[in-house]
Write an enzyme that holds these catalytic residues in place. Structure first.
Site, short mmCIF file in Angstrom:
data_model
loop_
_atom_site.label_atom_id
_atom_site.label_comp_id
_atom_site.label_asym_id
_atom_site.label_seq_id
_atom_site.Cartn_x
_atom_site.Cartn_y
_atom_site.Cartn_z
N GLY A 36 1.41 10.63 -5.42
CA GLY A 36 0.23 10.56 -6.29
C GLY A 36 -0.65 11.77 -6.09
N GLY A 38 -3.80 12.26 -8.24
CA GLY A 38 -5.02 12.17 -9.04
C GLY A 38 -6.20 12.61 -8.20
N TRP A 40 -8.16 10.91 -6.11
CA TRP A 40 -8.10 10.46 -4.71
C TRP A 40 -6.79 10.90 -4.06
CZ3 TRP A 40 -10.69 9.87 -0.71
CH2 TRP A 40 -10.52 8.89 0.28
N GLY A 41 -5.71 10.84 -4.81
CA GLY A 41 -4.41 11.26 -4.26
C GLY A 41 -4.48 12.68 -3.73
N PHE A 128 1.10 1.79 -12.12
CA PHE A 128 2.38 2.50 -12.10
C PHE A 128 3.28 2.07 -10.92
CE2 PHE A 128 -0.73 5.68 -13.92
CZ PHE A 128 -0.40 5.40 -15.24
N LYS A 151 -6.11 0.87 -4.92
CA LYS A 151 -6.98 -0.30 -5.07
C LYS A 151 -6.53 -1.10 -6.28
CE LYS A 151 -10.83 1.62 -2.47
NZ LYS A 151 -12.19 2.16 -2.41
N LYS A 284 -13.49 -5.40 -5.88
CA LYS A 284 -14.82 -4.81 -6.12
C LYS A 284 -14.85 -4.01 -7.42
CE LYS A 284 -13.72 -0.44 -5.17
NZ LYS A 284 -13.88 0.71 -6.08
N ASN A 351 -15.83 3.29 -12.17
CA ASN A 351 -15.83 2.03 -12.93
C ASN A 351 -17.25 1.65 -13.36
OD1 ASN A 351 -13.02 0.56 -12.99
ND2 ASN A 351 -13.15 1.62 -11.02
N GLN A 379 -9.55 1.53 -12.62
CA GLN A 379 -8.71 0.46 -12.10
C GLN A 379 -9.29 -0.92 -12.37
OE1 GLN A 379 -5.56 1.48 -9.51
NE2 GLN A 379 -5.83 1.99 -11.65
N1 LIG Z 1 -11.02 8.57 -7.18
C1 LIG Z 1 -11.67 7.94 -6.18
O1 LIG Z 1 -12.82 8.28 -5.84
C2 LIG Z 1 -10.98 6.85 -5.44
C3 LIG Z 1 -9.86 6.22 -5.93
N2 LIG Z 1 -9.26 5.22 -5.21
C4 LIG Z 1 -8.04 4.57 -5.68
O2 LIG Z 1 -6.98 5.49 -5.55
C5 LIG Z 1 -5.94 5.17 -6.49
C6 LIG Z 1 -5.50 6.46 -7.18
O3 LIG Z 1 -6.57 6.91 -7.98
P1 LIG Z 1 -6.85 8.45 -8.29
O4 LIG Z 1 -6.11 9.34 -7.37
O5 LIG Z 1 -8.34 8.59 -8.33
O6 LIG Z 1 -6.18 8.61 -9.74
P2 LIG Z 1 -6.84 9.22 -11.08
O7 LIG Z 1 -7.41 8.10 -11.87
O8 LIG Z 1 -7.73 10.36 -10.75
O9 LIG Z 1 -5.62 9.88 -11.81
C7 LIG Z 1 -4.66 9.25 -12.56
C8 LIG Z 1 -3.32 9.65 -12.00
O10 LIG Z 1 -2.29 8.90 -12.66
C9 LIG Z 1 -1.21 9.77 -12.91
N3 LIG Z 1 -0.40 9.23 -14.00
C10 LIG Z 1 -0.66 9.21 -15.33
N4 LIG Z 1 0.36 8.62 -15.99
C11 LIG Z 1 1.25 8.25 -15.06
C12 LIG Z 1 2.51 7.56 -15.10
N5 LIG Z 1 3.02 7.13 -16.25
N6 LIG Z 1 3.16 7.33 -13.94
C13 LIG Z 1 2.63 7.72 -12.75
N7 LIG Z 1 1.47 8.37 -12.65
C14 LIG Z 1 0.78 8.63 -13.77
C15 LIG Z 1 -1.86 11.09 -13.24
O11 LIG Z 1 -0.95 12.14 -13.09
C16 LIG Z 1 -2.96 11.12 -12.18
O12 LIG Z 1 -2.46 11.64 -10.98
C17 LIG Z 1 -6.53 4.11 -7.42
O13 LIG Z 1 -6.02 2.85 -7.07
C18 LIG Z 1 -8.04 4.17 -7.14
O14 LIG Z 1 -8.68 2.92 -7.30
C19 LIG Z 1 -9.74 4.83 -3.99
C20 LIG Z 1 -10.85 5.44 -3.45
C21 LIG Z 1 -11.55 6.50 -4.13
O1 LIG Z 2 -12.99 3.09 -4.82
C1 LIG Z 2 -13.88 3.88 -5.05
C2 LIG Z 2 -15.08 4.01 -4.21
O2 LIG Z 2 -14.88 3.47 -2.93
C3 LIG Z 2 -13.80 4.70 -6.28
O3 LIG Z 2 -14.01 3.85 -7.32
P1 LIG Z 2 -13.81 4.34 -8.83
O4 LIG Z 2 -12.34 4.27 -9.10
O5 LIG Z 2 -14.61 3.37 -9.65
O6 LIG Z 2 -14.35 5.73 -8.91
#
Ligand SMILES: NC(=O)C1=CN([C@@H]2O[C@H](COP(=O)(O)OP(=O)(O)OC[C@H]3O[C@@H](n4cnc5c(N)ncnc54)[C@H](O)[C@@H]3O)[C@@H](O)[C@H]2O)C=CC1
Ligand SMILES: O=C(CO)COP(=O)(O)O
Length: 425
Positions: A36, A38, A40-41, A128, A151, A284, A351, A379
């Site tokens: 991943g 994105g 956070w990834g 995914f 999450k 949450k 969110n 999410q």
């Molecule tokens: N962004 C944040 O601040 C935080 C996010 N999280 C959790 O981390 C997890 C990952 O979120 P993010 O990295 O922020 O993702 P993101 O929402 O920034 O990015 C979306 C990702 O999905 C990918 N994608 C799109 N279509 C796809 C497909 N068909 N198959 C596979 N991948 C595909 C994109 O390439 C991209 O890497 C989530 O569960 C989120 O709740 C947890 C803590 C903080």
């Molecule tokens: O999990 C998160 C904060 O701890 C990030 O949440 P969001 O996906 O709503 O940005």
């Protein structure tokens, strides 16, 4: 563009342990990858790559990061995102403006990314999960260990599973969970925050005095350990027979995992309550949507606080009802993965921000996700859908008025201003 960064040399085979440069130990070091890329990834790939670079005695230096390949436009031309990341050392689409260490290597192949990895970090939107796990089946080391930073939950009819359970069962490995009050862009900028990692060292893996399947320790960034308060949680029994991590490796215990994630700007608390950490992070997001709806409706902090309190009660009730032996109530009170995450998510995360924007603009939050997020995912939308359908299948939706109201608002069947009525006795 310069040539993509080369892959590091492959790890030693079973019979030939790889020695860390300058290491006096013959223990085989762990190869780490991230699935991943994105917001956070990519942030997590950055911080673990900083640590693999600083701990050559524990980890191989290079961190392969799987990228869902797409074209990005740069200087008027289209490029593959993986090529851009490997040449500019920046994920221009999902984490623009942040320089990644050169040992983060973007890889468009899932199977190649996990090749020989003994630690796999799962970090992508939870919708995914099934497709990605299917593609990984048969390609991960039998003794690999996972950490899910995702999450969400998976729901099939009236069955609910934690993401780390799903990963564990589909791939036949043990998988822990990382969750906390973590805003990716702030951590990428190295602003301090805390997180919680739930990991029960599987029986048969190398164990140390401070890590057992039933004892919890809190490991601080300086590596000291202290007894944790929430050591009573039990992990749901695994349906998988686990292959132990070979003894030739650096022990894969709380100390090693903490060394992989802890940074001066990222304080890690190690616990054993996988359910509390996972559910706190997943549910949450439903509450964060509700807070955004309420604030977008012009109400203020007191209304939002009522929603947060009600939301936490529903999270606790949900955990007790559907994971009765496993939740440790202290996790949600004492860990970053509980109230900490609730507060940050309902005051500054995506969110909350975008559900507020949806109400202010009079459009659906799904529309805002499509038009404003440049590919990032909310999410809360899919989690609300899944949890509401699970509660309906169980016939207990009246016990979760807030969760169900958010589902109704997403369907435009419930009005935000009707939320207070749901709680009238
Ligand atoms: N962004 C944040 O601040 C935080 C996010 N999280 C959790 O981390 C997890 C990952 O979120 P993010 O990295 O922020 O993702 P993101 O929402 O920034 O990015 C979306 C990702 O999905 C990918 N994608 C799109 N279509 C796809 C497909 N068909 N198959 C596979 N991948 C595909 C994109 O390439 C991209 O890497 C989530 O569960 C989120 O709740 C947890 C803590 C903080
Ligand atoms: O999990 C998160 C904060 O701890 C990030 O949440 P969001 O996906 O709503 O940005």
């Amino acid at each position: 563009m310069e040539a993509p960064a080369a892959r590091s040399e492959g790890p030693a085979g079973e019979s030939g342990p790889a020695l860390a440069p300058g290491s006096t130990s013959s223990a085989r070091k762990h190869k780490v990858c991230v699935i991943g890329s994105g917001n956070w990834g990519t942030t997590v790939a950055k911080l673990v790559a900083e640590n693999t670079g600083e701990h050559p005695e524990l980890f191989e230096r290079d961190v392969q990061m799987w990228v869902y390949e797409e074209q990005v436009e740069l200087d008027g031309q289209k490029h593959k995102l993986t090529e851009v990341i490997n040449t500019r050392h920046e994920n221009v689409k999902y984490l623009g403006g942040i320089t990644l260490p050169p040992n983060v290597i973007a890889n468009p192949s899932l199977q190649d990314t996990v090749k020989d990895a003994s630690i796999i970090i799962f970090n992508f939107p939870h919708e995914f999960i099934s497709n990605i796990c299917k593609q990984l089946q048969g390609h991960v080391l039998p003794y690999a260990r996972g950490i899910s930073c995702i999450k969400g939950v998976t729901v099939t009819d009236d069955k609910i599973e934690l993401i780390c359970e799903y990963i564990g069962e589909t791939l036949g490995i043990y998988c822990g969970a990382l969750s906390g009050a973590n805003i990716a862009s702030e951590i990428a900028n190295e602003e301090w925050c805390e997180t919680t990692i739930a990991y029960n060292v599987p029986e048969g893996d190398v164990q140390t005095a401070t890590t057992t399947t039933t004892t919890t320790t809190t490991t601080t960034t300086n590596g000291t350990s202290s007894p944790a308060t929430n050591g009573t949680a039990k992990t749901p029994p695994s349906k998988t027979t686990l292959v132990p991590v070979p003894q030739t490796y650096v022990p894969l215990d709380h100390t090693t995992i903490s060394s992989l994630f802890s940074r001066p700007y990222f304080t890690v608390s190690m616990v054993s309550d996988v359910v509390g950490v996972s559910l706190g992070g997943a549910l949450k997001n439903i509450v964060a949507l509700a807070c955004g709806f309420v604030e977008g409706n012009g109400w203020n902090q007191t209304a939002k606080t009522a929603v947060m309190r009600r939301g936490m009660l529903e999270i606790i009730a949900f955990a007790r009802a559907f994971f009765p032996d496993a939740i440790d109530p202290k996790t949600l009170w004492e860990e970053s993965a509980g109230w900490g995450d609730m507060i940050v998510s309902c005051t500054s995360a995506r969110n909350w921000r975008y559900s507020k924007m949806a109400v202010e603009r009079g459009v659906s939050v799904q529309e805002i996700e499509r038009t404003e997020l440049n590919g990032q995912k909310l999410q809360g939308i899919s989690t609300t859908r899944e949890v509401a359908s699970f509660l309906r299948a169980k016939g207990v939706e009246e016990q979760y008025p807030l969760f169900m109201a958010v589902d109704g608002i997403l369907d435009q069947k419930v009005k935000v201003e009707d939320i207070p009525k749901l709680f009238r006795k």
